[in-house]
Design a protein around this motif. Structure first.
Motif, PDB file in Angstrom:
ATOM      1  N   UNK A   1      48.055 -58.669  78.615  1.00 37.10           N
ATOM      2  CA  UNK A   1      46.791 -58.010  78.982  1.00 37.10           C
ATOM      3  C   UNK A   1      46.644 -57.986  80.511  1.00 37.10           C
ATOM      4  N   UNK A   2      47.008 -59.088  81.139  1.00 41.32           N
ATOM      5  CA  UNK A   2      46.919 -59.161  82.602  1.00 41.32           C
ATOM      6  C   UNK A   2      47.859 -58.150  83.251  1.00 41.32           C
ATOM      7  N   UNK A   3      49.108 -58.040  82.700  1.00 43.36           N
ATOM      8  CA  UNK A   3      50.068 -57.082  83.234  1.00 43.36           C
ATOM      9  C   UNK A   3      49.580 -55.646  83.051  1.00 43.36           C
ATOM     10  N   UNK A   4      49.010 -55.371  81.875  1.00 43.55           N
ATOM     11  CA  UNK A   4      48.513 -54.006  81.613  1.00 43.55           C
ATOM     12  C   UNK A   4      47.427 -53.624  82.605  1.00 43.55           C
ATOM     13  N   UNK A   5      46.516 -54.550  82.908  1.00 41.71           N
ATOM     14  CA  UNK A   5      45.455 -54.254  83.875  1.00 41.71           C
ATOM     15  C   UNK A   5      46.040 -53.951  85.250  1.00 41.71           C
ATOM     16  N   UNK A   6      47.071 -54.693  85.643  1.00 36.27           N
ATOM     17  CA  UNK A   6      47.724 -54.429  86.931  1.00 36.27           C
ATOM     18  C   UNK A   6      48.374 -53.054  86.942  1.00 36.27           C
ATOM     19  N   UNK A   7      49.057 -52.704  85.844  1.00 34.88           N
ATOM     20  CA  UNK A   7      49.700 -51.390  85.766  1.00 34.88           C
ATOM     21  C   UNK A   7      48.660 -50.274  85.826  1.00 34.88           C
ATOM     22  N   UNK A   8      47.520 -50.479  85.155  1.00 35.60           N
ATOM     23  CA  UNK A   8      46.469 -49.459  85.167  1.00 35.60           C
ATOM     24  C   UNK A   8      45.902 -49.269  86.568  1.00 35.60           C
TER      25      UNK A   8
ATOM     26  N   UNK B   1      57.097 -41.103  87.310  1.00 30.11           N
ATOM     27  CA  UNK B   1      58.234 -42.020  87.403  1.00 30.11           C
ATOM     28  C   UNK B   1      57.832 -43.444  87.048  1.00 30.11           C
ATOM     29  N   UNK B   2      56.624 -43.821  87.496  1.00 31.31           N
ATOM     30  CA  UNK B   2      56.140 -45.175  87.203  1.00 31.31           C
ATOM     31  C   UNK B   2      55.930 -45.361  85.688  1.00 31.31           C
ATOM     32  N   UNK B   3      55.356 -44.350  85.047  1.00 30.76           N
ATOM     33  CA  UNK B   3      55.135 -44.411  83.598  1.00 30.76           C
ATOM     34  C   UNK B   3      56.461 -44.467  82.839  1.00 30.76           C
ATOM     35  N   UNK B   4      57.466 -43.716  83.327  1.00 35.53           N
ATOM     36  CA  UNK B   4      58.775 -43.725  82.681  1.00 35.53           C
ATOM     37  C   UNK B   4      59.400 -45.113  82.748  1.00 35.53           C
ATOM     38  N   UNK B   5      59.326 -45.728  83.936  1.00 37.75           N
ATOM     39  CA  UNK B   5      59.881 -47.079  84.098  1.00 37.75           C
ATOM     40  C   UNK B   5      59.109 -48.105  83.278  1.00 37.75           C
ATOM     41  N   UNK B   6      57.792 -47.933  83.249  1.00 37.63           N
ATOM     42  CA  UNK B   6      56.945 -48.851  82.471  1.00 37.63           C
ATOM     43  C   UNK B   6      57.269 -48.775  80.987  1.00 37.63           C
ATOM     44  N   UNK B   7      57.566 -47.577  80.496  1.00 33.74           N
ATOM     45  CA  UNK B   7      57.904 -47.402  79.081  1.00 33.74           C
ATOM     46  C   UNK B   7      59.189 -48.144  78.737  1.00 33.74           C
ATOM     47  N   UNK B   8      60.177 -48.061  79.633  1.00 31.37           N
ATOM     48  CA  UNK B   8      61.459 -48.727  79.399  1.00 31.37           C
ATOM     49  C   UNK B   8      61.285 -50.241  79.364  1.00 31.37           C
ATOM     50  N   UNK B   9      60.557 -50.772  80.322  1.00 32.15           N
ATOM     51  CA  UNK B   9      60.416 -52.221  80.447  1.00 32.15           C
ATOM     52  C   UNK B   9      59.532 -52.832  79.364  1.00 32.15           C
ATOM     53  N   UNK B  10      58.587 -52.057  78.895  1.00 33.66           N
ATOM     54  CA  UNK B  10      57.643 -52.610  77.906  1.00 33.66           C
ATOM     55  C   UNK B  10      58.064 -52.364  76.474  1.00 33.66           C
TER      56      UNK B  10
END
Length: 426
Positions: free
Chosen positions: A241-248, A265-274
């Motif tokens: 939850x803490x990580x998601x808030x930072x990403x948002x 690009x950030x969303x693409x990388x976030x999808x891969x890592x999560x």
């Protein structure tokens, strides 16, 4: 429940003991009957051996109550009275299966049996006597003289011709007296049997209580593992939850600055890592699937690379809560040791869960720094390299060891180049 168990136990004890007493009493009665019959067969053989065969042959010529018959009758009475037999007599065997009484020694109150009167010896015993064999009957119910047991011995003339059968009737009361004496002498054995039955029930009761106690202890250990696991899952959820808030916040900032390509690009990388670890096609056991997923999520939140080498197996020869005990404790130790690792190796955990022939292979390898003391005492109860004061600390690998011993398995442990390898064969 205890009252029900005690009541049922007493009922079974009384029923089984009663059945045993009846069976034993019957067996003792039959044994006494056989022993008494064999004893009287020996007496009958002795009487027949000393019988005046010539006098008896003379009687058979006329079959009348003459001096020869009276001589034989007196001779038989000399034996009947001392041994207190009901009757001592001589039977004639003819072409029929019914024997006839020719001479008999009787108690004083009983009238003499007419010559040629049919005897109550069963036809099967008559045939046995015709074949030259001694016999004894079961208990026979007489018309006027109660119950008795009969024995008979064939006897022969000098030229080998069968003259008849010398028979003895024994009062069934004598047989009952013998049976009572045997039963009385075995009273101590009966008592031992009852004590043994009570002791057996007590042992069953104690084993039942021990089993329930062991089961309760196992459930408590499993509950501790599950609670510990649940705590880690909750920590993972909070971290996510803490990580998601930072990403948002980052995405919101990029949008405010109209940097849309960077957002994509950030969303693409976030999808891969999560993206969660996909074990659903490689782990058949739902218990292990959930456990591995939760541990992978925790490892991911700690920046630890966790990989799996698995078979499509349910591992059904191992009870589910024992399987959880093994892997939950192994992975907990691996995660905590790897999380604090400060060496030069990558923070990796490799999990093996495979079948090898008829054996299951469960193994975990992880990076860790262990002192020489830690290497020696790793599987000792209560020993831990961690500073946390939780009650389950220091017992994880001991629980694993006890579980492996339950299935008579083997544990292999190796530490080299800052890597711990623990393998279990079940």
């Amino acid at each position: 429940m205890l009252t029900y168990f005690v009541g049922l136990s007493l009922f079974l004890l009384c029923s089984l003991t009663g059945m045993k007493v009846l069976i034993t009493h019957y067996s003792v009665g039959k044994a006494a009957q056989i022993a008494l019959a064999e004893q009287y067969i020996g007496i009958a053989e002795n009487i027949a051996g000393q019988l005046d065969k010539e006098a008896y042959e003379q009687f058979l010529l006329t079959k009348q109550d003459n001096a020869h018959r009276q001589e034989i009758k007196t001779y038989l009475e000399q034996y009947r009275a001392p041994m207190d037999a009901l009757f001592v007599y001589i039977l004639l065997l003819d072409e029929t299966d019914i024997s006839k009484v020719m001479v008999s020694a009787l108690p004083p109150h009983v009238n003499d049996v007419p010559i040629g009167s049919p005897c109550t010896v069963p036809p099967a015993k008559v045939i046995q006597a015709k074949n030259g064999l001694s016999y004894y009957t079961d208990i026979v119910k007489g018309e006027h003289d109660g119950s008795y047991l009969s024995v008979g011995v064939p006897f022969y003339s000098k030229d080998g011709t069968m003259l008849g059968v010398l028979g003895i009737d024994i009062d069934a009361k004598d047989l009952a007296d013998v049976s009572r004496q045997v039963v009385s002498s075995d009273a101590f054995i009966y008592g031992i049997d009852v004590i043994f039955a009570v002791a057996l029930l007590a042992v069953v009761f104690i084993l039942n209580r021990l089993y329930k106690s062991r089961l309760k202890r196992n459930l408590k250990e499993t509950e501790e593992v599950y609670l510990s696991e649940l705590e880690k899952v909750m920590d993972t959820i909070k971290s996510s939850r803490h990580d998601i808030m930072n990403h948002l916040h980052v995405i919101s900032g990029l949008i405010d600055m109209e940097m849309y390509s960077d957002v994509a690009e950030y969303l693409k990388q976030l999808k891969i890592e999560s993206q969660p670890l996909d074990l659903s096609l490689r782990v058949k056991s739902p218990i292990l699937l959930v456990l591995f997923h939760s541990k992978w999520e925790l490892a991911y939140s700690l920046n630890i690379q966790m990989s799996f080498e698995t078979d499509w197996q349910e591992y059904d020869r191992i009870e589910s809560f024992d399987l959880v005990k093994i892997y939950a404790n192994l992975l907990d130790n691996a995660l905590e040791a790897t999380a604090v690792y400060s060496g030069q190796q990558p923070k990796n955990i490799h999990v093996i869960c495979k079948s090898l022939g008829k054996k299951y292979v469960f193994a975990v390898e992880n990076t860790a720094l262990l002192s020489p003391e830690a290497q020696k005492r790793l599987f000792q109860r209560g020993y831990t390299t961690k500073k946390s004061g939780k009650s389950v600390r220091g017992n994880g690998l001991t629980i694993v060891k006890n579980t492996v011993e339950k299935y008579q398995g083997d544990i292999y442990y190796h530490y080299e180049q800052e890597k711990v390898f623990i393998q279990i064969m079940l």
